[in-house]
Design an enzyme around this catalytic site. Structure first.
Site, short mmCIF file in Angstrom:
data_model
loop_
_atom_site.label_atom_id
_atom_site.label_comp_id
_atom_site.label_asym_id
_atom_site.label_seq_id
_atom_site.Cartn_x
_atom_site.Cartn_y
_atom_site.Cartn_z
N HIS A 143 -16.08 92.38 -33.15
CA HIS A 143 -16.66 93.47 -34.12
C HIS A 143 -15.95 93.85 -35.26
O HIS A 143 -15.11 94.70 -35.19
CB HIS A 143 -17.20 94.47 -33.26
CG HIS A 143 -18.25 95.46 -34.02
ND1 HIS A 143 -19.62 95.47 -33.71
CD2 HIS A 143 -18.07 95.65 -35.35
CE1 HIS A 143 -20.15 96.29 -34.46
NE2 HIS A 143 -19.58 96.50 -35.60
N HIS A 202 -16.26 93.64 -39.64
CA HIS A 202 -17.08 93.31 -41.03
C HIS A 202 -16.06 92.69 -42.00
O HIS A 202 -15.15 93.54 -42.25
CB HIS A 202 -17.90 94.20 -41.55
CG HIS A 202 -18.79 94.82 -40.65
ND1 HIS A 202 -20.07 94.70 -40.63
CD2 HIS A 202 -18.71 95.78 -39.28
CE1 HIS A 202 -20.96 95.24 -39.51
NE2 HIS A 202 -19.88 95.97 -38.82
N HIS A 205 -26.20 96.11 -33.85
CA HIS A 205 -25.82 97.34 -33.91
C HIS A 205 -26.80 98.30 -33.35
O HIS A 205 -27.91 98.59 -33.79
CB HIS A 205 -25.42 97.88 -35.43
CG HIS A 205 -24.15 97.40 -36.11
ND1 HIS A 205 -23.99 95.95 -35.99
CD2 HIS A 205 -23.15 97.86 -36.51
CE1 HIS A 205 -22.80 95.78 -36.64
NE2 HIS A 205 -22.28 96.83 -36.86
N GLU A 209 -24.92 104.20 -32.09
CA GLU A 209 -23.92 104.65 -33.11
C GLU A 209 -24.19 106.03 -33.70
O GLU A 209 -23.98 107.02 -33.00
CB GLU A 209 -23.33 103.66 -33.97
CG GLU A 209 -22.17 104.16 -34.70
CD GLU A 209 -21.74 103.33 -35.89
OE1 GLU A 209 -22.94 102.53 -36.39
OE2 GLU A 209 -20.92 103.58 -36.47
N ASP A 248 -14.63 98.28 -39.37
CA ASP A 248 -14.08 98.32 -40.83
C ASP A 248 -12.64 98.87 -40.76
O ASP A 248 -12.39 99.94 -41.50
CB ASP A 248 -14.89 99.02 -41.64
CG ASP A 248 -16.55 98.61 -41.38
OD1 ASP A 248 -16.79 97.35 -41.96
OD2 ASP A 248 -17.31 99.50 -40.82
ZN LIG Z 1 -20.22 97.47 -37.30
#
Ligand SMILES: [Zn+2]
Length: 322
Positions: free
Chosen positions: A11, A13, A189, A192, A271
């Site tokens: 995972h 990006h 996703h 979260e 990220d």
């Molecule tokens: Zn993500």
């Protein structure tokens, strides 16, 4: 010390993984001012909306096939140096169209980067196409059709990211059907910024083998049991969760509770420079702050390889490297 451990990441990006030094170099090249999203060599943002703004600004610094090859090589070289043998990168052909690179040149550049780094370090990498939820069901279906039609051996999965609190997940089921019918791996996703019910909806309506984050499943013991039963793998990103305030700090993060409930978990950076983390740091946090043993960290790496969107021959080769 975790530097010696083999690692795998499911995972991350791609545009969220731009090292600030590379962003600065690109900004100089294209004559772009960086004050709005960078300060003292780091990205600045203060909430999810301004995070997405900074993310878009950094993404906008990559404008050609060569730029994307450079970004991919830069990230994967670092990852391989930290002991990673496998990486899945979330890519956004949608975004490439929006900034004028064009999806095909974007994917070609990333593919070149993957092959260059594999040749020098042995790290395997696959692309997972991401549809952006806040762009609406039509754009997400476009991304799914793009991925399905590509028949690119390095493009093996489909995902949906973006603003989790927007739209009902049912509106996006068709996009996932298109991707699944084309033989792509499915992840989404959920759980979260939205609670446990978003994980339940994803399981019921999308039927993924993995869930991005999913950490708020801890709010619902029945759901934890279901995740464990069904063997759904969570792509857990502790540094991202703490940076976005989903949990106040690492001791409060539920990774240990998820694992203790029998849920399959993996470690990921999401990220990384935006959240002041890296895959290596995620392993360090799990080791030093959360108290996971090297054996337990190895198990997470093995889980990631077992859940990777690769052909069985590649999976066997990766497992043999652990
Ligand atoms: Zn993500």
């Amino acid at each position: 010390m975790t530097r010696l451990l083999r690692k795998a990441e499911l995972h991350c990006h791609l545009e969220g993984a731009v090292p600030p030094a590379l962003a600065l170099a690109q900004a100089r090249r294209y004559g772009v001012a960086t004050d709005a999203f960078m300060k003292d060599g780091a990205y600045v943002w203060h909430d999810f909306t301004s995070f997405l703004g900074a993310y878009d600004a950094v993404s906008g610094l990559f404008r050609s096939e060569d730029d994307y090859a450079l970004l991919t090589e830069t990230y994967l070289d670092d990852l391989a140096a930290a002991g990673a043998i496998y990486s899945e990168l979330f890519i956004s052909p949608d975004h490439a169209e929006a900034v004028g690179v064009g999806a095909d040149a974007y994917v070609a550049g990333i593919g070149r980067g993957i092959e260059a780094v594999r040749a020098r370090s042995g790290i395997e990498c696959r692309m997972v196409v991401v549809g952006l939820r806040h762009c609406g069901p039509e754009r997400v279906e476009w991304a799914a059709r793009y991925a399905a039609a590509a028949r690119n051996p390095l493009m093996t999965g489909f995902n949906m990211a973006g603003e989790e609190r927007m739209g009902a997940v049912a509106d996006f089921a068709r996009a996932f059907d298109i991707a699944r019918d084309a033989g792509l791996g499915i992840t989404i996703h959920a759980g979260e910024l939205s609670g446990a019910s978003s994980v339940r909806d994803a399981l019921d309506l999308i039927r993924p083998t993995r869930i991005g984050h999913g950490v708020r499943a801890v709010e619902d013991p029945g759901l934890l049991a279901r995740l464990a039963d069904e063997g759904v793998v969570l792509e857990v990103c502790p540094g991202s969760n703490v940076a976005l305030g989903v949990f106040p700090d690492f001791p409060a993060h539920p990774l240990r509770r998820l694992q203790a409930a029998g849920v399959k978990v993996t470690l990921n950076s999401d990220d990384p420079p935006f959240f002041k983390t890296s895959l290596e740091r995620e392993y360090e946090i799990a080791s030093r702050i959360m108290g996971f043993s090297d054996e337990e960290l190895d198990t997470m790496t093995r889980t990631a390889i077992e859940a990777a969107f690769v052909d069985e021959e590649t999976r066997a080769r990766l497992l043999a490297r652990l």
